[in-house]
Design a protein around this motif. Structure first.
Motif, short mmCIF file in Angstrom:
data_model
loop_
_atom_site.label_atom_id
_atom_site.label_comp_id
_atom_site.label_asym_id
_atom_site.label_seq_id
_atom_site.Cartn_x
_atom_site.Cartn_y
_atom_site.Cartn_z
N GLU A 95 0.82 -1.22 0.00
CA GLU A 95 0.00 0.00 0.00
C GLU A 95 0.85 1.26 0.00
O GLU A 95 0.50 2.27 -0.61
CB GLU A 95 -0.91 0.03 1.23
CG GLU A 95 -2.05 -0.95 1.19
CD GLU A 95 -2.86 -0.96 2.49
OE1 GLU A 95 -2.61 -0.11 3.38
OE2 GLU A 95 -3.74 -1.84 2.61
N ILE A 96 1.98 1.20 0.69
CA ILE A 96 2.85 2.37 0.83
C ILE A 96 3.83 2.48 -0.34
O ILE A 96 4.31 3.56 -0.67
CB ILE A 96 3.60 2.31 2.18
CG1 ILE A 96 2.60 2.32 3.33
CG2 ILE A 96 4.58 3.46 2.32
CD1 ILE A 96 3.20 1.96 4.66
N GLY A 97 4.14 1.34 -0.94
CA GLY A 97 5.11 1.33 -2.03
C GLY A 97 6.53 1.07 -1.57
O GLY A 97 7.49 1.57 -2.15
N ILE A 98 6.67 0.27 -0.51
CA ILE A 98 7.99 -0.11 0.00
C ILE A 98 8.25 -1.55 -0.41
O ILE A 98 7.53 -2.46 0.02
CB ILE A 98 8.06 0.00 1.54
CG1 ILE A 98 7.83 1.43 2.00
CG2 ILE A 98 9.41 -0.50 2.05
CD1 ILE A 98 7.78 1.57 3.51
N GLY A 99 9.28 -1.76 -1.21
CA GLY A 99 9.67 -3.11 -1.57
C GLY A 99 10.70 -3.65 -0.60
O GLY A 99 11.16 -2.94 0.31
N PRO A 100 11.12 -4.91 -0.77
CA PRO A 100 12.10 -5.51 0.14
C PRO A 100 13.42 -4.73 0.22
O PRO A 100 14.00 -4.63 1.30
CB PRO A 100 12.31 -6.91 -0.43
CG PRO A 100 11.05 -7.20 -1.17
CD PRO A 100 10.59 -5.89 -1.72
N ALA A 101 13.88 -4.17 -0.90
CA ALA A 101 15.16 -3.44 -0.86
C ALA A 101 15.05 -2.18 0.00
O ALA A 101 15.93 -1.90 0.82
CB ALA A 101 15.61 -3.09 -2.27
N ASP A 102 13.96 -1.41 -0.18
CA ASP A 102 13.77 -0.22 0.64
C ASP A 102 13.56 -0.59 2.11
O ASP A 102 14.07 0.07 3.01
CB ASP A 102 12.56 0.59 0.15
CG ASP A 102 12.86 1.38 -1.11
OD1 ASP A 102 14.05 1.64 -1.38
OD2 ASP A 102 11.89 1.73 -1.82
N GLU A 133 2.89 2.98 9.57
CA GLU A 133 1.79 3.95 9.68
C GLU A 133 2.30 5.36 9.37
O GLU A 133 1.66 6.11 8.63
CB GLU A 133 1.18 3.89 11.09
CG GLU A 133 -0.05 4.73 11.27
CD GLU A 133 -1.24 4.28 10.42
OE1 GLU A 133 -2.03 5.16 10.03
OE2 GLU A 133 -1.36 3.07 10.15
N LEU A 134 3.47 5.71 9.89
CA LEU A 134 4.05 7.03 9.61
C LEU A 134 4.45 7.16 8.15
O LEU A 134 4.32 8.24 7.56
CB LEU A 134 5.27 7.28 10.50
CG LEU A 134 5.01 7.42 12.00
CD1 LEU A 134 6.33 7.56 12.75
CD2 LEU A 134 4.12 8.62 12.27
N PHE A 135 4.93 6.07 7.55
CA PHE A 135 5.42 6.12 6.17
C PHE A 135 4.28 6.27 5.16
O PHE A 135 4.53 6.45 3.97
CB PHE A 135 6.26 4.90 5.84
CG PHE A 135 7.54 4.81 6.63
CD1 PHE A 135 8.09 5.93 7.25
CD2 PHE A 135 8.18 3.60 6.79
CE1 PHE A 135 9.25 5.85 7.99
CE2 PHE A 135 9.36 3.52 7.52
CZ PHE A 135 9.89 4.64 8.12
N LYS A 136 3.04 6.24 5.61
CA LYS A 136 1.92 6.54 4.71
C LYS A 136 1.97 8.01 4.29
O LYS A 136 1.37 8.39 3.28
CB LYS A 136 0.59 6.22 5.38
CG LYS A 136 0.35 4.72 5.53
CD LYS A 136 -0.96 4.44 6.23
CE LYS A 136 -1.17 2.93 6.39
NZ LYS A 136 -2.41 2.63 7.11
N THR A 137 2.70 8.82 5.05
CA THR A 137 2.96 10.20 4.67
C THR A 137 4.23 10.20 3.82
O THR A 137 5.31 9.91 4.34
CB THR A 137 3.15 11.10 5.92
OG1 THR A 137 2.00 10.97 6.75
CG2 THR A 137 3.40 12.54 5.55
N PRO A 138 4.12 10.48 2.52
CA PRO A 138 5.27 10.34 1.61
C PRO A 138 6.53 11.10 2.05
O PRO A 138 7.64 10.59 1.91
CB PRO A 138 4.75 10.87 0.27
CG PRO A 138 3.27 10.65 0.34
CD PRO A 138 2.90 10.86 1.79
N SER A 139 6.37 12.30 2.62
CA SER A 139 7.56 13.05 3.03
C SER A 139 8.31 12.34 4.16
O SER A 139 9.54 12.40 4.22
CB SER A 139 7.18 14.47 3.46
OG SER A 139 6.31 14.44 4.58
N LEU A 140 7.58 11.64 5.04
CA LEU A 140 8.25 10.90 6.13
C LEU A 140 8.98 9.68 5.58
O LEU A 140 10.07 9.34 6.05
CB LEU A 140 7.25 10.51 7.21
CG LEU A 140 6.64 11.68 7.98
CD1 LEU A 140 5.61 11.17 8.99
CD2 LEU A 140 7.72 12.47 8.69
#
Length: 164
Positions: A95-102, A133-140
């Motif tokens: 949902e956030i767009g974080i893959g295993p590498a990130d 939950e915090l990373f749902k905010t793109p700037s964070l």
């Protein structure tokens, strides 16, 4: 007020004379420490407690040292905390767009361990609950990646910059 000391090399249960401006003894401080600790004073609120006799101060220092050496961990974190399963981790990261590498970069883990977390065979760090939950905010999320890159050294980068 007694002066701070360097870390103890031995067990300390000690008394220190407290004097008035006429250099008369008006009480005693109780000091204690275990090896490696900076000696501490028994406190009475925000100030060092002054004992009326040297014997009382010494007894109090010994009791504090004894209690410190016999203290136990009061709880088991794993018994109280819920760890995120692989399906939940995969769903939230997707949902956030974080893959295993990130994920590996941000949480400071090896890629193979991250894949184990995504498959459910390894527990992710508990901090994943609040961090995602915090990373749902793109700037964070961008800030987390930036900070992680600043504090991560990739040996492959050094291999590509050999001086010949």
């Amino acid at each position: 007020m007694p002066k701070p000391m360097t870390p103890a090399t031995f067990y300390v249960a000690n008394t220190i004379r407290h004097q008035n401006i006429l250099r008369e003894t008006v009480g005693w401080f109780a000091q204690w420490a275990a090896p490696g600790m900076q000696p501490r004073y028994i406190m009475d609120g925000a100030t060092e407690k002054i004992f009326p006799t040297e014997e009382e101060a010494l007894q109090a220092a010994r009791a504090c040292l004894f209690d410190a050496l016999n203290s136990r961990k009061r709880s088991s974190w794993k018994a109280e905390r819920e760890f995120m399963g692989g399906n939940e981790l995969s769903r939230l990261c997707g949902e956030i767009g974080i893959g295993p590498a990130d994920f590996a970069l941000i949480f400071g883990s090896r890629h193979d361990r991250v894949l184990d977390m995504f498959s459910g065979s390894r527990e992710p760090p508990f901090s994943v609950w609040w961090a995602l939950e915090l990373f749902k905010t793109p700037s964070l999320l961008d800030k987390a990646k930036k900070i992680a890159r600043e504090h991560t050294r990739d040996p492959r980068d050094e291999e590509n910059h050999d001086v010949g």
